[in-house]
Design an enzyme around this catalytic site. Sequence first.
Site, mmCIF file in Angstrom:
data_model
loop_
_atom_site.group_PDB
_atom_site.id
_atom_site.type_symbol
_atom_site.label_atom_id
_atom_site.label_comp_id
_atom_site.label_asym_id
_atom_site.label_seq_id
_atom_site.Cartn_x
_atom_site.Cartn_y
_atom_site.Cartn_z
ATOM 1 N N HIS A 137 -3.846 -7.686 -4.964
ATOM 2 C CA HIS A 137 -3.548 -6.268 -4.759
ATOM 3 C C HIS A 137 -3.115 -5.987 -3.321
ATOM 4 C CE1 HIS A 137 -4.925 -5.413 -8.766
ATOM 5 N NE2 HIS A 137 -6.071 -6.006 -8.510
ATOM 6 N N ASP A 194 6.711 -7.043 -5.521
ATOM 7 C CA ASP A 194 5.458 -6.391 -5.892
ATOM 8 C C ASP A 194 5.344 -5.089 -5.113
ATOM 9 O OD1 ASP A 194 2.788 -6.635 -7.358
ATOM 10 O OD2 ASP A 194 2.158 -6.158 -5.315
ATOM 11 N N ASP A 240 0.362 -10.827 -3.614
ATOM 12 C CA ASP A 240 0.674 -10.901 -5.044
ATOM 13 C C ASP A 240 2.033 -11.562 -5.291
ATOM 14 O OD1 ASP A 240 -1.705 -9.802 -5.782
ATOM 15 O OD2 ASP A 240 -0.932 -7.776 -6.097
#
Length: 331
Positions: free
Chosen positions: A202, A19, A207
């Site tokens: 976020h 991510d 994540d």
Amino acid sequence: MCAAPESPSRPIETFVFMDLEATGLPPSQPKIAEMCLFAVTRHALEHPQYRNSFPKPVPLFPRLVDKLCVCINPDKPFTPIASSITGLTNEAFARNKKQSFNLHILQMIAAFFSRQHPPICLVAHNGCGYDFPLLKAELCMLGLLALEEIYCADTIKAMKALDNENQLHQFGYQPNPPGSRKKYALHDLYFKFYKVYPLNSHNAEGDVITLISVFQQRARDLMCWMDSNARPFNTVKAMYKENERDACISKTPGNTQPFYPNRLQMHSQQKVATTRSPNPFPEDDDEPADNHIPLNNRMTDELFIIPDEIKMILVLFLGLIIAWIALKNPV
């Protein structure tokens, strides 16, 4: 977006869940501010451990996981929306003295991938739409044009494909009112399976943990789909292109060949020194060039250098004086 050439010739052995958090969305040419990679083996995903939970057992997070989480100074302003969502600011990066996306990042990525058992597949939620093109853009700006033998797969594409194939709607759930689009957002999928929303959304590491937890719910189906549909990372088109900041690097993390970072780091350091000072001096280990020698030292050294021809003339002249004195004053 991702192209569609050859898929892996054998089952994927390592899934690297990724991510990225960045300064914004296209077309603002975002820069990476946070990157997180979790490497999980196929064996760990195929043989999870469970904790008892009503109404059904919940898979435990894999225990043997390699992790790489890096904060990266984007050297670019965050958009107000991105800053409010991620909680990241340029001031925070400056105060904490974080480095930008540089050759050290390439070394870390190379080392991280070299420790994993191939075939290796990068996995990201909406990876083809955002994470993969953005990572490719950053790598290209440093001259790394290829990640050999590294594949990539987008979990949103995989989940939609599986839903369409078996009509079980096992990933996206049908919200109210009936007939509206199914939700494949990561926090919605997590809520579907765990009945709570995930923490640290976020946040790159948070994540990735959420994505792995969702992936575990249908791990065998997803891995089977990726074995046939994962694509080489080299086929990903960069989100944008900028002038390359260094010479191209043909070496890749999929191989054991070195990056030769020392020479490239020296080149980068010299460029930085040139921008900061009108008199960039070489590193301590380098032999100084002649025009870097202080002028005063050079003049002092030259002042005391007497050529041999002049020495001989002085000796002869001194001998003549001694002889003349001897003739004038005989004993």
